[in-house]
Scaffold this motif. Structure first.
Motif: not given
Length: 344
Positions: A19, A238, A306, A309
């Protein structure tokens, strides 16, 4: 589609994402890194007014207002790295980035590039900043144009703070109906995020045809377009500030030349099954819910984003680039190269 650079067409394997923290947002990403031009960015004051003015002096929107671009400028729009954008700017006119430039000396880009420039300035001064992907309802209402704006972290001096959202392309004007340097967020916002729009589309609360690139380009709008922007919003959160026309995770086989281009990249590795439209809808549902929850301060949602991703849906390795110029290419994000398909 391959986003790894290994040659596998559709699968992606990346390291586990973490994160982003305020400290992460205060340092350059691969995209906002200015390369040898750091001093030029530091010479711009890290305020919305000064940063936005410098961004618009350096970069002209390639489409808004129909500027008369040179052949060289028409090729500018696929420059995704701030260092490259600044290379071009300095080559055309040396000196401060906030100095006035004649149109031929500007770099052609779009809202994403104005925002990336602004991130570069803010991060050069150690200010946490990030880009937000969504739709602006203030250019040509009731239509909502795809758009990218800035958020910077404003510390309250007591250990807290908040994200301040602003549009680097706008200057204060009462006709906008809101503070362009501290835009309202949430329900009724003039700039709903892609996640907010997707959830409204799925709930039947808005007409998806009212969201896209331009009301005169219905093929670049609608439900699936909004769905794709949810993944763009995730990538930018991100700190992978990709081009708005970079595509990954699912092969856009309806675009002429894409399948043939990727077929040339195949090396015999196994490919993951292509996701169905229903599967992509479900993914967007999940990601959009997490993005909205994270905006509301849910730390668990931030961590889940996160994790999501970290796998197939990260914009890393190789992606398809569907340039507004009409070119189609495969971009290797690690090598910073694009192999363009031959012109038809």
């Amino acid at each position: 589609m391959d986003t790894t650079g290994t040659g596998t067409r559709r699968t992606a394997t990346t390291g586990r994402a973490t994160t982003p923290t305020l400290a992460d947002y205060a340092r350059h990403s691969a995209y906002s890194d200015p390369g040898p031009h750091a001093d030029l960015l530091r010479a711009v004051a890290p305020t919305p007014a000064a940063t936005g003015a410098a961004a618009c002096a350096t970069i002209v929107h390639y489409r808004a207002g129909r500027p008369a671009l040179t052949d060289a400028q028409r090729a500018d729009i696929d420059q995704r790295w701030l260092a490259t954008i600044l290379d071009t700017a300095v080559a055309r006119q040396a000196g401060p980035l906030d100095a006035p430039r004649d149109l031929p000396r500007q770099v052609a880009g779009c809202c994403r590039d104005h925002t990336l420039f602004s991130l570069g300035v803010l991060r050069a001064h150690g200010v946490p900043a990030r880009s937000r992907i969504g739709f602006a309802g203030y250019f040509e209402p009731p239509f909502f144009h795809d758009h990218v704006v800035v958020e910077h972290w404003a510390d309250d001096g007591a250990g807290g703070g908040r994200w301040v959202r602003w549009d680097p392309e706008l200057t204060p004007d009462s006709s906008w109906g809101f503070d362009v340097r501290d835009m309202p967020t949430g329900p009724g916002s003039p700039f709903p995020t892609a996640a907010e729009v997707w959830r409204a589309v799925r709930a039947g609360e808005v007409d998806p045809a009212s969201y896209g690139v331009d009301p005169g380009l219905p093929q670049l709008g609608g439900k699936d377009f909004v769905r794709g922007y949810v993944l763009l919003e995730l990538a930018h959160r991100m700190r992978d500030e990709v081009l708005l026309w970079d595509v990954w995770g699912a092969t856009p086989d309806d675009v002429p030349g894409v399948a043939e281009l990727w077929a040339q990249e195949a090396d015999g590795d196994a490919s993951a099954p292509e996701p169905s439209s229903d599967e992509l809808d479900a993914l967007a549902d999940e990601v959009a819910a997490l993005l909205v929850a994270a905006d509301a301060g849910d730390a668990a949602a931030e961590a889940a984003l996160a994790d999501r991703y970290a796998g197939r849906w990260a914009a890393r390795g190789r992606v398809t680039t569907l340039s507004p110029s009409g070119r189609v290419g495969i971009t290797d994000l690690a090598e910073r190269t694009t192999r363009w398909a031959p012109a038809p």
